[in-house]
Motif scaffolding. Sequence first.
Motif, PDB file in Angstrom:
ATOM      1  N   UNK A 172      10.636  14.271   4.824  1.00 29.95           N
ATOM      2  CA  UNK A 172      11.353  12.941   5.074  1.00 29.95           C
ATOM      3  C   UNK A 172      10.588  11.816   5.992  1.00 29.95           C
ATOM      4  N   UNK A 173       9.303  12.236   6.331  1.00 29.90           N
ATOM      5  CA  UNK A 173       8.500  11.364   7.203  1.00 29.90           C
ATOM      6  C   UNK A 173       7.276  11.420   6.560  1.00 29.90           C
ATOM      7  N   UNK A 174       6.603  10.201   6.906  1.00 33.92           N
ATOM      8  CA  UNK A 174       5.082  10.045   6.700  1.00 33.92           C
ATOM      9  C   UNK A 174       4.641   9.601   7.772  1.00 33.92           C
ATOM     10  N   UNK A 175       3.278  10.014   8.118  1.00 30.00           N
ATOM     11  CA  UNK A 175       2.730   9.765   9.483  1.00 30.00           C
ATOM     12  C   UNK A 175       2.371   8.010   9.164  1.00 30.00           C
ATOM     13  N   UNK A 176       2.183   7.523   8.072  1.00 26.70           N
ATOM     14  CA  UNK A 176       2.009   6.059   7.967  1.00 26.70           C
ATOM     15  C   UNK A 176       2.932   5.247   8.437  1.00 26.70           C
ATOM     16  N   UNK A 208       0.866  -1.359   0.189  1.00 27.79           N
ATOM     17  CA  UNK A 208      -0.003   0.080  -0.074  1.00 27.79           C
ATOM     18  C   UNK A 208       0.782   1.261   0.006  1.00 27.79           C
ATOM     19  N   UNK A 209       0.611   2.024  -0.898  1.00 27.21           N
ATOM     20  CA  UNK A 209       1.507   3.263  -1.127  1.00 27.21           C
ATOM     21  C   UNK A 209       0.493   4.453  -0.794  1.00 27.21           C
ATOM     22  N   UNK A 210       1.239   5.341  -0.283  1.00 22.42           N
ATOM     23  CA  UNK A 210       0.599   6.701  -0.239  1.00 22.42           C
ATOM     24  C   UNK A 210       1.387   7.912  -0.770  1.00 22.42           C
TER      25      UNK A 210
END
Length: 117
Positions: free
Chosen positions: A24-28, A14-16
Motif C-alpha cells: 500500500x506504500x510506494x517509496x516515492x 510521473x508514475x511508477x
Amino acid sequence: MVRKDAQSVSSSARYQRLSQDDDGFVDAQFKVRPRPIPWKAISYALLLFAAGTLLLIIGSLLVVGYIEERYSDRTWPVIILGALMFIPGAYHSYVAYYAFKGCEGYSFDDIPSYDDD
C-alpha cells in the motif's frame, strides 16, 4: 464521442510501477520535493519589517516629545500599526534568514507562499 488512447494523452504526472508485494506504500510518496524559494513572500516580509520599524521609531519619537506636540494625537495609532507590521515581518524575515543559511529546523515551507503558479 471521441475517445483518445491512454498513450496519446500527454501528462506531466510521473508514475511508477507498483511492486508485486504491494503493502500500500510506494517509496516515492515519501520523497520531499525541493520547494522553490518564495521570493515574493520574503519581499513582503522585508517590506513589513522595514515599514513597521519605521513606524515604531516615529511613534517612539512622538511619545518622548522629539517630534512636535501638535502630532501627539497620532502617537498610539502609529505605534499600534507599526507593531502590527513589525511582528509578522520580523518573524518571517528571521525564518527566511535561517532557511537561507540552512540551519536545521528552518525551511522555506514555514513561510506562506503567495505564488500560486
